[in-house]
Design a protein around this motif. Structure first.
Motif, PDB file in Angstrom:
ATOM      1  N   GLY A   1      48.798  27.355  99.114  1.00 31.72           N
ATOM      2  CA  GLY A   1      48.097  28.366  98.343  1.00 31.72           C
ATOM      3  C   GLY A   1      48.980  29.543  97.978  1.00 31.72           C
ATOM      4  N   PHE A   2      48.384  30.708  98.084  1.00 35.47           N
ATOM      5  CA  PHE A   2      49.063  31.932  97.689  1.00 35.47           C
ATOM      6  C   PHE A   2      50.404  32.094  98.409  1.00 35.47           C
ATOM      7  N   TYR A   3      50.454  31.675  99.684  1.00 38.50           N
ATOM      8  CA  TYR A   3      51.665  31.913 100.483  1.00 38.50           C
ATOM      9  C   TYR A   3      52.870  31.148  99.972  1.00 38.50           C
TER      10      TYR A   3
ATOM     11  N   ALA B   1      40.973  40.534 103.270  1.00 36.79           N
ATOM     12  CA  ALA B   1      40.403  39.292 103.820  1.00 36.79           C
ATOM     13  C   ALA B   1      41.070  38.047 103.231  1.00 36.79           C
ATOM     14  N   ASN B   2      41.421  38.110 101.950  1.00 34.30           N
ATOM     15  CA  ASN B   2      41.920  36.889 101.301  1.00 34.30           C
ATOM     16  C   ASN B   2      43.419  36.684 101.468  1.00 34.30           C
ATOM     17  N   LEU B   3      44.173  37.776 101.402  1.00 38.11           N
ATOM     18  CA  LEU B   3      45.626  37.591 101.425  1.00 38.11           C
ATOM     19  C   LEU B   3      46.247  37.913 102.782  1.00 38.11           C
TER      20      LEU B   3
ATOM     21  N   LEU C   1      41.731  20.477  96.842  1.00 36.39           N
ATOM     22  CA  LEU C   1      42.949  20.663  96.044  1.00 36.39           C
ATOM     23  C   LEU C   1      44.214  20.484  96.874  1.00 36.39           C
ATOM     24  N   ASN C   2      44.131  20.902  98.122  1.00 32.44           N
ATOM     25  CA  ASN C   2      45.358  20.875  98.915  1.00 32.44           C
ATOM     26  C   ASN C   2      45.475  19.675  99.834  1.00 32.44           C
ATOM     27  N   LEU C   3      44.841  18.618  99.469  1.00 37.84           N
ATOM     28  CA  LEU C   3      44.910  17.421 100.299  1.00 37.84           C
ATOM     29  C   LEU C   3      46.366  16.951 100.396  1.00 37.84           C
TER      30      LEU C   3
ATOM     31  N   SER D   1      46.445  27.693  89.779  1.00 32.05           N
ATOM     32  CA  SER D   1      45.080  27.237  90.089  1.00 32.05           C
ATOM     33  C   SER D   1      44.281  28.354  90.753  1.00 32.05           C
ATOM     34  N   ASN D   2      44.935  29.245  91.488  1.00 33.01           N
ATOM     35  CA  ASN D   2      44.222  30.430  91.989  1.00 33.01           C
ATOM     36  C   ASN D   2      43.693  31.266  90.819  1.00 33.01           C
ATOM     37  N   ALA D   3      44.560  31.429  89.809  1.00 37.47           N
ATOM     38  CA  ALA D   3      44.168  32.223  88.644  1.00 37.47           C
ATOM     39  C   ALA D   3      42.998  31.559  87.925  1.00 37.47           C
TER      40      ALA D   3
ATOM     41  N   GLN E   1      49.484  36.551  85.436  1.00 37.69           N
ATOM     42  CA  GLN E   1      48.356  37.481  85.282  1.00 37.69           C
ATOM     43  C   GLN E   1      47.136  36.733  84.762  1.00 37.69           C
ATOM     44  N   ASP E   2      45.995  37.009  85.421  1.00 37.63           N
ATOM     45  CA  ASP E   2      44.773  36.365  84.947  1.00 37.63           C
ATOM     46  C   ASP E   2      43.716  37.407  84.666  1.00 37.63           C
ATOM     47  N   THR E   3      42.717  37.007  83.892  1.00 36.93           N
ATOM     48  CA  THR E   3      41.617  37.903  83.584  1.00 36.93           C
ATOM     49  C   THR E   3      40.368  37.436  84.330  1.00 36.93           C
TER      50      THR E   3
HETATM   51  N1  LIG Z   1      44.483  35.300  91.179  1.00 33.37           N
HETATM   52  C1  LIG Z   1      43.524  35.540  92.079  1.00 33.37           C
HETATM   53  N2  LIG Z   1      42.413  36.199  91.736  1.00 33.37           N
HETATM   54  C2  LIG Z   1      41.440  36.455  92.631  1.00 33.37           C
HETATM   55  N3  LIG Z   1      41.487  36.071  93.920  1.00 33.37           N
HETATM   56  C3  LIG Z   1      42.573  35.411  94.323  1.00 33.37           C
HETATM   57  C4  LIG Z   1      43.657  35.111  93.442  1.00 33.37           C
HETATM   58  N4  LIG Z   1      44.607  34.438  94.162  1.00 33.37           N
HETATM   59  C5  LIG Z   1      44.129  34.317  95.408  1.00 33.37           C
HETATM   60  N5  LIG Z   1      42.929  34.887  95.524  1.00 33.37           N
HETATM   61  C6  LIG Z   1      42.080  34.967  96.711  1.00 33.37           C
HETATM   62  O1  LIG Z   1      42.903  34.702  97.823  1.00 33.37           O
HETATM   63  C7  LIG Z   1      42.378  33.613  98.562  1.00 33.37           C
HETATM   64  C8  LIG Z   1      43.500  32.862  99.226  1.00 33.37           C
HETATM   65  O2  LIG Z   1      44.203  32.096  98.280  1.00 33.37           O
HETATM   66  P1  LIG Z   1      44.984  30.809  98.707  1.00 33.37           P
HETATM   67  O3  LIG Z   1      45.633  30.278  97.503  1.00 33.37           O
HETATM   68  O4  LIG Z   1      45.874  31.103  99.857  1.00 33.37           O
HETATM   69  O5  LIG Z   1      43.872  29.847  99.236  1.00 33.37           O
HETATM   70  P2  LIG Z   1      42.688  29.153  98.428  1.00 33.37           P
HETATM   71  O6  LIG Z   1      43.099  28.949  97.019  1.00 33.37           O
HETATM   72  O7  LIG Z   1      41.405  29.879  98.669  1.00 33.37           O
HETATM   73  O8  LIG Z   1      42.479  27.827  99.252  1.00 33.37           O
HETATM   74  P3  LIG Z   1      43.359  26.565  99.255  1.00 33.37           P
HETATM   75  O9  LIG Z   1      43.837  26.433 100.635  1.00 33.37           O
HETATM   76  O10 LIG Z   1      42.402  25.521  98.826  1.00 33.37           O
HETATM   77  O11 LIG Z   1      44.459  26.856  98.266  1.00 33.37           O
HETATM   78  C9  LIG Z   1      41.581  32.837  97.570  1.00 33.37           C
HETATM   79  O12 LIG Z   1      40.532  32.125  98.177  1.00 33.37           O
HETATM   80  C10 LIG Z   1      41.022  33.919  96.660  1.00 33.37           C
HETATM   81  O13 LIG Z   1      39.838  34.476  97.219  1.00 33.37           O
END
Ligand SMILES: Nc1ncnc2c1ncn2[C@@H]1O[C@H](COP(=O)(O)OP(=O)(O)OP(=O)(O)O)[C@@H](O)[C@H]1O
Length: 724
Positions: free
Chosen positions: A228-230, A194-196, A422-424, A138-140, A181-183
């Motif tokens: 999420g990403f973690y 900032a994001n990761l 999404l993460n409810l 879903s991030n992708a 991998q996403d495009t």
């Molecule tokens: N595949 C990706 N491409 C671009 N940015 C990404 C990708 N994966 C993560 N990110 C960036 O990293 C941030 C953190 O991702 P994470 O999955 O932890 O939280 P989130 O998806 O923003 O929020 P949520 O808590 O709703 O999952 C995202 O908001 C996004 O900006």
């Protein structure tokens, strides 16, 4: 034509010429130039048809506003499922391993909160580890959607705008990796940090907040959150992210971390625009480099994700999110297939509710009402709700219990709401204001929908009601809201004393033909039509020529008691009516009946014989063909009590609790003879009156086992036959 013109979430059948394109454009399929006159656009957003190519009808094309050209359109087309399966057969993979690090490596510490989260995620036993795939997909998809949106709204040019918008996964058993991998939009160096490196996201924050409440023990709550990403660190001991932003002049970067507290960032060569996440799987997580296992998880959570998903070069998500389509474009066959898919069912939907609303909350849903009978398991109140909750095509929860009231657990389908985060978590799901709004909107809509079916598809609805009416009754019994109860009761049908057997009437229909001045809706619970019509209680009301509803199902009368009122009319059982109404006995009217003094003596004698059983004994003017009748206060509740709890109540206490009123018909031959017998053969008279009382208890439905009424029957017969 329609199949060629859908982009992202905007879909419509209407195609119109794009008026503002006054430049020439290039058609990718035919490699020809085309002018504005040959381009048509859908919803003036981004989807266009090249009329040159649409003749071939083989591929969709979309307008690329950045370059004023047309590119092949690769998202699953709504009305063309076969094209999706065609694609799935072809091998198509964009993952390569050409990225190479360049430049110095910078080390960074994770923010303190992130460290804590990573630590918990990595060390905890996570029962639903597999959700990391949903999170990364879903991030992708979000990254692709962001790109799609910006490329149509922002004037600035992006790089690599012509590439297909896709998500690819690949497993590698030798390298023990799983790659995404996403495009999509990709990330700049600043965005990577900032994001990761920092937790700023809803799901992760809610997780940490909940963790505090659970006093630091994550085992009960981990798995209920998407972190999420973690979540990648649940299964990987090292994660490498290759990313390049689509912003102009962006460089490629390689982000690496073992999830232990720090991460590094390095510039990279040959990094594709978009993002690639490589998980180096932990030894105990090798299942996630098994292609079938990953495919199963993708099908479970991400089957309806808008962007095409490929696993090892093969298309995975070929089922379309029908609930987002225009209801007119979904055929019964598509519904049937989808019903079987979401409902794990083998029958067909009897009724289908395809519903969309934007206020008071955004909802897109398809709800199916099964054709087959409910299974034993569904009948149990412990059974789960059969509806899944999605947010923008991504599964949030399979059986989302708070989404519909429990009595609608037999309904199958999908509800999608963009207003749901999404993460409810599961706990939050129950308390969420949005979810309760959805529940109210949906249950009202379902009731209206079924009322409509009852009018428009009478026969089919009757059959449906035979199988599923019990759920509506449960709804009335469990609801706290009188309005909801009354709306639900409109779905129920009853036989009526004024209609032939088999014909049914609704409460609303009953009310519409009530006599002027009638304020009650009368009903009688009986096991069958025959017993209802021959009941002493019905006899009492028959003279008045009022319509009486007959209900035969065990819980019908409890439901009507619980309902209390319908359309400002009281629901009254004929037994109650009989008990409350006063009618003086006219002893002089019938010379063959008892005189007033005989009646008084018989009443006094009967009281003595039935002492400890009959609370009151009196003569009644309501009966004609029956010798006697028995009533208690609140007959329906008393019957329910007898059915469910009488076995635990000692014999002597039962009558004290019920306080029966035994009424005798002074004009009936048995009662007249009983009065004579009282002096001529007191022993037989006693046996007769006891039997009459037992019979009345059975007729009133107040005997848990009717065999009890037969105990003294043989004594009575033996005594009665003595002189013959
Ligand atoms: N595949 C990706 N491409 C671009 N940015 C990404 C990708 N994966 C993560 N990110 C960036 O990293 C941030 C953190 O991702 P994470 O999955 O932890 O939280 P989130 O998806 O923003 O929020 P949520 O808590 O709703 O999952 C995202 O908001 C996004 O900006």
């Amino acid at each position: 034509m329609n199949s060629l013109c859908r982009v992202g979430r905007s879909y419509s059948a209407s195609i119109r010429t794009l008026p503002f394109l006054k430049r020439s454009s290039r058609c990718f399929q035919r490699r020809e130039k085309t002018t504005c006159n040959s381009i048509k656009i859908l919803e003036a957003k981004s989807a266009v048809l090249c009329t040159l190519c649409s003749r071939t009808k083989s591929v969709g094309y979309e307008w690329n506003p950045m370059r004023a050209c047309i590119r092949p359109y690769s998202t699953t087309t709504a009305a063309e499922p076969e094209s999706a399966s065609e694609t799935s057969a072809e091998y198509h993979c964009i993952i390569d391993d050409k990225e190479t690090p360049s430049g110095p490596e910078d080390s960074h510490e994770f923010q303190a909160e992130t460290k804590m989260l990573l630590d918990i995620v990595a060390k905890s036993l996570y029962s639903e580890k597999e959700v990391f795939i949903r999170e990364l997909v879903s991030n992708a998809n979000d990254a692709i959607e962001k790109f799609r949106y910006l490329s149509t709204t922002e004037a600035s040019a992006f790089t690599d705008v012509d590439r297909p918008l896709e998500i690819h996964l690949a497993v590698n058993k030798d390298a023990k990796t799983l790659t995404f991998q996403d495009t999509g939009i990709g990330m700049t160096r600043e965005e990577l940090v900032a994001n990761l490196g920092v937790i700023a996201h809803s799901g992760s924050k809610a997780f940490l907040a909940e963790l505090k409440n659970s006093k630091g023990d994550p085992s009960g709550i981990i798995g209920q959150f998407g972190v999420g990403f973690y979540s990648a660190f649940m299964v990987a001991d090292k994660v490498t992210v290759y990313t390049r932003s689509v912003k102009p002049d962006s460089k490629g970067y390689i982000w690496t971390s073992d999830g232990a507290g720090s991460y590094s960032i390095q510039e990279g060569e040959h990094v594709h625009s978009g993002t690639k996440v490589v998980l180096h799987l932990k030894p105990d997580c090798m299942e996630f480099c098994d292609e079938d296992r990953v495919k199963g998880i993708l099908k479970k959570y991400s089957n309806f994700v808008g962007s095409p998903i490929f696993l090892s070069g093969k298309r995975v998500n070929t089922i379309q999110p029908l609930w987002l389509m225009d209801p007119k474009e979904v055929t019964p066959e598509m519904h049937e297939e989808f019903y079987r898919f979401v409902g794990y069912s083998y029958d067909r939907p009897r009724f289908t509710l395809h519903y969309r609303a934007d206020a008071p909350i955004n909802v897109r849903c398809i709800l199916y009402f099964p054709e087959g009978k409910p299974g034993l398991f569904e009948l149990s109140r412990d059974a789960d709700i059969g509806v899944a909750l999605y947010c923008r095509k991504v599964l949030i929860k399979h059986r989302a219990e708070s989404l519909l009231p429990k009595w609608l657990r037999f309904v199958k389908g999908v509800v999608d709401s963009e207003d749901i985060p999404l993460n409810l978590s599961r706990e939050l799901l129950q308390d969420s204001a949005q979810i309760s709004k959805i529940r109210t909107v949906l249950s009202n809509r379902v009731i209206r929908f079924l009322q409509d079916r009852a009018r428009k598809e009478k026969e089919s609805y009757e059959e449906f009601l035979r199988n599923y009416g019990v759920f509506f009754k449960e709804g009335i019994l469990t609801s706290q809201d009188q309005m909801e109860k009354e709306e639900l009761s409109r779905l129920l049908h009853y036989e009526s004393s004024q209609l032939p057997q088999g014909e049914k009437v609704t409460l609303a229909e009953y009310c519409s033909r009530m006599k002027p001045g009638q304020r009650d809706i009368y009903y009688l619970a009986a096991p069958s039509r025959q017993l209802a019509e021959s009941s002493p209680y019905y006899e009492a009301l028959k003279d008045r020529d009022v319509e009486v509803l007959f209900c035969y199902e065990p819980y019908d009368e409890l439901v009507l008691v619980q309902l209390r009122e319908f359309d400002k009319k009281y629901l009254t059982s004929v037994e109650k009516q009989m008990r409350q109404e006063k009618k003086t006995v006219d002893y002089d009217a019938d010379s063959s009946g008892l005189s007033k003094s005989d009646a008084d003596e018989l009443v006094a004698w009967t009281k003595k014989i039935l002492s400890g059983k009959a609370h009151t004994v009196q003569m009644t003017a309501f009966l004609d063909a029956h010798p006697c009748v028995l009533t208690v206060e609140e007959m329906a509740s008393a019957r329910h009590f007898v059915r469910t709890q009488f076995s635990q109540v000692p014999e002597e206490d039962r009558y004290r609790l019920l306080q029966p009123r035994f009424e005798l018909n002074p004009r009936h031959s048995i009662i007249v003879k009983l009065n004579k017998l009282r002096t001529s053969d007191p022993e037989l008279a006693e046996l007769v009156v006891r039997q009459l009382f037992s019979n009345s208890m059975v007729a009133a439905g107040l005997v848990e086992d009717p065999r009890n009424a037969l105990v003294h029957m043989n004594d009575l017969l033996a005594k009665a036959l003595e002189k013959h």
